[in-house]
Design a protein around this motif. Structure first.
Motif, mmCIF file in Angstrom:
data_model
loop_
_atom_site.group_PDB
_atom_site.id
_atom_site.type_symbol
_atom_site.label_atom_id
_atom_site.label_comp_id
_atom_site.label_asym_id
_atom_site.label_seq_id
_atom_site.Cartn_x
_atom_site.Cartn_y
_atom_site.Cartn_z
ATOM 1 N N LEU A 39 0.824 -1.211 0.000
ATOM 2 C CA LEU A 39 0.000 0.000 0.000
ATOM 3 C C LEU A 39 0.860 1.264 0.000
ATOM 4 N N CYS A 40 2.014 1.203 0.644
ATOM 5 C CA CYS A 40 2.946 2.347 0.602
ATOM 6 C C CYS A 40 3.397 2.617 -0.831
ATOM 7 N N TRP A 41 3.630 1.544 -1.586
ATOM 8 C CA TRP A 41 4.041 1.716 -2.976
ATOM 9 C C TRP A 41 2.945 2.387 -3.795
ATOM 10 N N TYR A 42 1.696 1.999 -3.566
ATOM 11 C CA TYR A 42 0.591 2.634 -4.297
ATOM 12 C C TYR A 42 0.510 4.125 -3.973
ATOM 13 N N GLN A 43 0.712 4.456 -2.709
ATOM 14 C CA GLN A 43 0.686 5.858 -2.310
ATOM 15 C C GLN A 43 1.841 6.631 -2.957
ATOM 16 N N SER A 77 -5.760 9.616 -1.179
ATOM 17 C CA SER A 77 -6.357 9.765 0.155
ATOM 18 C C SER A 77 -7.094 8.501 0.561
ATOM 19 N N SER A 78 -7.807 7.912 -0.387
ATOM 20 C CA SER A 78 -8.565 6.689 -0.094
ATOM 21 C C SER A 78 -7.637 5.543 0.299
ATOM 22 N N ILE A 79 -6.558 5.376 -0.452
ATOM 23 C CA ILE A 79 -5.596 4.320 -0.131
ATOM 24 C C ILE A 79 -4.932 4.593 1.214
ATOM 25 N N SER A 80 -4.550 5.838 1.456
ATOM 26 C CA SER A 80 -3.908 6.203 2.723
ATOM 27 C C SER A 80 -4.841 5.979 3.901
ATOM 28 N N LEU A 81 -6.114 6.352 3.746
ATOM 29 C CA LEU A 81 -7.082 6.155 4.817
ATOM 30 C C LEU A 81 -7.265 4.669 5.108
ATOM 31 N N PHE A 82 -7.413 3.866 4.067
ATOM 32 C CA PHE A 82 -7.544 2.429 4.260
ATOM 33 C C PHE A 82 -6.314 1.865 4.970
ATOM 34 N N HIS A 83 -5.138 2.289 4.524
ATOM 35 C CA HIS A 83 -3.890 1.813 5.114
ATOM 36 C C HIS A 83 -3.808 2.207 6.585
ATOM 37 N N TYR A 84 -4.167 3.442 6.895
ATOM 38 C CA TYR A 84 -4.144 3.928 8.273
ATOM 39 C C TYR A 84 -5.132 3.132 9.134
ATOM 40 N N PRO A 118 1.281 6.203 6.884
ATOM 41 C CA PRO A 118 0.058 6.411 6.098
ATOM 42 C C PRO A 118 -0.724 7.658 6.533
ATOM 43 N N PHE A 119 -0.668 8.004 7.811
ATOM 44 C CA PHE A 119 -1.328 9.222 8.291
ATOM 45 C C PHE A 119 -0.671 10.457 7.675
ATOM 46 N N LEU A 120 0.651 10.438 7.577
ATOM 47 C CA LEU A 120 1.357 11.555 6.947
ATOM 48 C C LEU A 120 0.966 11.677 5.470
ATOM 49 N N ALA A 121 0.876 10.550 4.777
ATOM 50 C CA ALA A 121 0.470 10.564 3.365
ATOM 51 C C ALA A 121 -0.975 11.047 3.236
ATOM 52 N N LEU A 122 -1.849 10.587 4.119
ATOM 53 C CA LEU A 122 -3.247 11.023 4.106
ATOM 54 C C LEU A 122 -3.344 12.532 4.304
ATOM 55 N N THR A 123 -2.549 13.056 5.211
ATOM 56 C CA THR A 123 -2.532 14.495 5.463
ATOM 57 C C THR A 123 -2.097 15.258 4.212
ATOM 58 N N ALA A 124 -1.052 14.796 3.562
ATOM 59 C CA ALA A 124 -0.559 15.466 2.354
ATOM 60 C C ALA A 124 -1.596 15.415 1.236
ATOM 61 N N PHE A 125 -2.155 14.244 0.964
ATOM 62 C CA PHE A 125 -3.161 14.123 -0.094
ATOM 63 C C PHE A 125 -4.382 14.998 0.210
ATOM 64 N N THR A 126 -4.808 15.011 1.473
ATOM 65 C CA THR A 126 -5.983 15.793 1.852
ATOM 66 C C THR A 126 -5.728 17.287 1.716
ATOM 67 N N LEU A 127 -4.563 17.755 2.169
ATOM 68 C CA LEU A 127 -4.242 19.181 2.048
ATOM 69 C C LEU A 127 -4.188 19.617 0.582
ATOM 70 N N ILE A 128 -3.582 18.808 -0.256
ATOM 71 C CA ILE A 128 -3.518 19.150 -1.686
ATOM 72 C C ILE A 128 -4.928 19.165 -2.283
#
Length: 142
Positions: A39-43, A77-84, A118-128
Protein backbone atom coordinates in the motif's frame (compact mmCIF):
# COMPACT_ATOMS: atom_id res chain seq x y z
CA UNK A 1 -1.55 41.36 -3.04
CA UNK A 2 -4.09 40.76 -5.80
CA UNK A 3 -6.21 37.68 -6.50
CA UNK A 4 -3.73 36.27 -9.02
CA UNK A 5 -0.94 36.34 -6.40
CA UNK A 6 -3.10 34.47 -3.89
CA UNK A 7 -3.99 31.80 -6.48
CA UNK A 8 -0.37 31.42 -7.50
CA UNK A 9 0.58 31.13 -3.83
CA UNK A 10 -1.95 28.31 -3.31
CA UNK A 11 -0.49 26.32 -6.22
CA UNK A 12 2.96 26.85 -4.74
CA UNK A 13 1.80 25.54 -1.35
CA UNK A 14 0.25 22.43 -2.97
CA UNK A 15 3.51 21.81 -4.84
CA UNK A 16 5.55 22.32 -1.66
CA UNK A 17 3.38 19.78 0.20
CA UNK A 18 3.97 17.21 -2.56
CA UNK A 19 7.74 17.86 -2.47
CA UNK A 20 7.84 17.43 1.32
CA UNK A 21 5.79 14.22 1.10
CA UNK A 22 8.04 12.83 -1.62
CA UNK A 23 11.23 13.71 0.24
CA UNK A 24 9.77 12.29 3.47
CA UNK A 25 8.94 9.05 1.70
CA UNK A 26 12.46 8.80 0.31
CA UNK A 27 13.93 9.64 3.72
CA UNK A 28 12.02 6.82 5.42
CA UNK A 29 13.03 4.24 2.83
CA UNK A 30 16.50 5.29 1.74
CA UNK A 31 17.96 6.78 4.93
CA UNK A 32 16.01 5.09 7.73
CA UNK A 33 15.86 1.79 5.80
CA UNK A 34 12.10 1.21 6.18
CA UNK A 35 10.96 -1.23 3.50
CA UNK A 36 7.70 0.03 1.95
CA UNK A 37 4.71 -2.30 1.99
CA UNK A 38 2.42 -2.78 -1.00
CA UNK A 39 0.00 0.00 0.00
CA UNK A 40 2.95 2.35 0.60
CA UNK A 41 4.04 1.72 -2.98
CA UNK A 42 0.59 2.63 -4.30
CA UNK A 43 0.69 5.86 -2.31
CA UNK A 44 4.14 6.64 -3.69
CA UNK A 45 2.99 5.95 -7.24
CA UNK A 46 0.32 8.61 -6.75
CA UNK A 47 2.36 11.19 -4.79
CA UNK A 48 5.60 11.29 -6.77
CA UNK A 49 4.07 12.51 -10.05
CA UNK A 50 2.23 15.27 -8.17
CA UNK A 51 5.60 16.85 -7.44
CA UNK A 52 6.26 17.20 -11.16
CA UNK A 53 2.68 18.04 -12.21
CA UNK A 54 2.16 20.69 -9.51
CA UNK A 55 5.66 22.09 -10.03
CA UNK A 56 5.06 22.67 -13.73
CA UNK A 57 1.57 24.07 -13.03
CA UNK A 58 2.96 26.46 -10.43
CA UNK A 59 5.64 27.89 -12.65
CA UNK A 60 3.36 28.07 -15.70
CA UNK A 61 0.43 29.61 -13.74
CA UNK A 62 -1.74 26.72 -14.92
CA UNK A 63 -4.81 26.80 -12.69
CA UNK A 64 -6.78 24.25 -14.70
CA UNK A 65 -4.45 21.55 -13.40
CA UNK A 66 -7.00 20.68 -10.72
CA UNK A 67 -8.90 18.42 -13.12
CA UNK A 68 -5.78 16.24 -13.32
CA UNK A 69 -4.65 16.55 -9.71
CA UNK A 70 -7.96 15.91 -7.93
CA UNK A 71 -8.47 12.31 -9.15
CA UNK A 72 -4.91 11.46 -8.10
CA UNK A 73 -5.25 13.01 -4.63
CA UNK A 74 -8.69 11.51 -3.99
CA UNK A 75 -7.49 8.02 -4.89
CA UNK A 76 -4.32 8.58 -2.84
CA UNK A 77 -6.36 9.77 0.15
CA UNK A 78 -8.57 6.69 -0.09
CA UNK A 79 -5.60 4.32 -0.13
CA UNK A 80 -3.91 6.20 2.72
CA UNK A 81 -7.08 6.15 4.82
CA UNK A 82 -7.54 2.43 4.26
CA UNK A 83 -3.89 1.81 5.11
CA UNK A 84 -4.14 3.93 8.27
CA UNK A 85 -7.32 2.12 9.36
CA UNK A 86 -5.60 -1.20 8.76
CA UNK A 87 -2.88 -0.12 11.18
CA UNK A 88 -5.13 1.36 13.86
CA UNK A 89 -8.45 -0.55 13.72
CA UNK A 90 -8.23 -4.26 14.57
CA UNK A 91 -11.06 -5.27 12.21
CA UNK A 92 -9.28 -3.78 9.22
CA UNK A 93 -6.10 -5.74 9.95
CA UNK A 94 -7.95 -8.90 8.95
CA UNK A 95 -8.29 -7.57 5.39
CA UNK A 96 -4.98 -8.51 3.81
CA UNK A 97 -4.19 -6.47 0.69
CA UNK A 98 -0.47 -7.00 1.26
CA UNK A 99 0.36 -10.55 0.31
CA UNK A 100 4.12 -10.23 -0.27
CA UNK A 101 6.87 -8.55 1.68
CA UNK A 102 6.26 -6.25 4.64
CA UNK A 103 2.77 -6.48 6.20
CA UNK A 104 0.73 -3.32 5.65
CA UNK A 105 -0.14 -3.26 9.35
CA UNK A 106 3.53 -2.62 10.27
CA UNK A 107 4.00 0.73 12.01
CA UNK A 108 7.55 1.96 11.51
CA UNK A 109 6.73 5.18 13.32
CA UNK A 110 3.94 5.95 15.80
CA UNK A 111 4.43 9.53 16.93
CA UNK A 112 1.99 10.75 19.58
CA UNK A 113 0.29 7.35 19.34
CA UNK A 114 -1.52 8.25 16.09
CA UNK A 115 0.92 9.66 13.53
CA UNK A 116 2.11 6.88 11.23
CA UNK A 117 3.50 7.00 7.69
CA UNK A 118 0.06 6.41 6.10
CA UNK A 119 -1.33 9.22 8.29
CA UNK A 120 1.36 11.55 6.95
CA UNK A 121 0.47 10.56 3.37
CA UNK A 122 -3.25 11.02 4.11
CA UNK A 123 -2.53 14.50 5.46
CA UNK A 124 -0.56 15.47 2.35
CA UNK A 125 -3.16 14.12 -0.09
CA UNK A 126 -5.98 15.79 1.85
CA UNK A 127 -4.24 19.18 2.05
CA UNK A 128 -3.52 19.15 -1.69
CA UNK A 129 -7.15 18.17 -2.38
CA UNK A 130 -8.45 21.03 -0.23
CA UNK A 131 -6.14 23.53 -1.92
CA UNK A 132 -7.23 22.36 -5.38
CA UNK A 133 -10.93 22.58 -4.46
CA UNK A 134 -10.63 26.01 -2.81
CA UNK A 135 -8.48 27.56 -5.56
CA UNK A 136 -10.86 28.92 -8.15
CA UNK A 137 -9.94 28.90 -11.82
CA UNK A 138 -9.61 32.50 -12.98
CA UNK A 139 -12.10 33.73 -15.57
CA UNK A 140 -10.84 35.15 -18.83
CA UNK A 141 -9.31 38.42 -17.79
CA UNK A 142 -8.92 40.84 -20.65
Amino acid sequence: MNKMDIKQFSLYIAWLISVIATLGSLYFSEIRGFVPCELCWYQRILMYPLTLILGIATFQNEFTIKKYVLPITIIGSSISLFHYLEQKVPGFAEIKPCTNGVPCSTEYINWLEFITIPFLALTAFTLITIIMVVTKIPQNEN
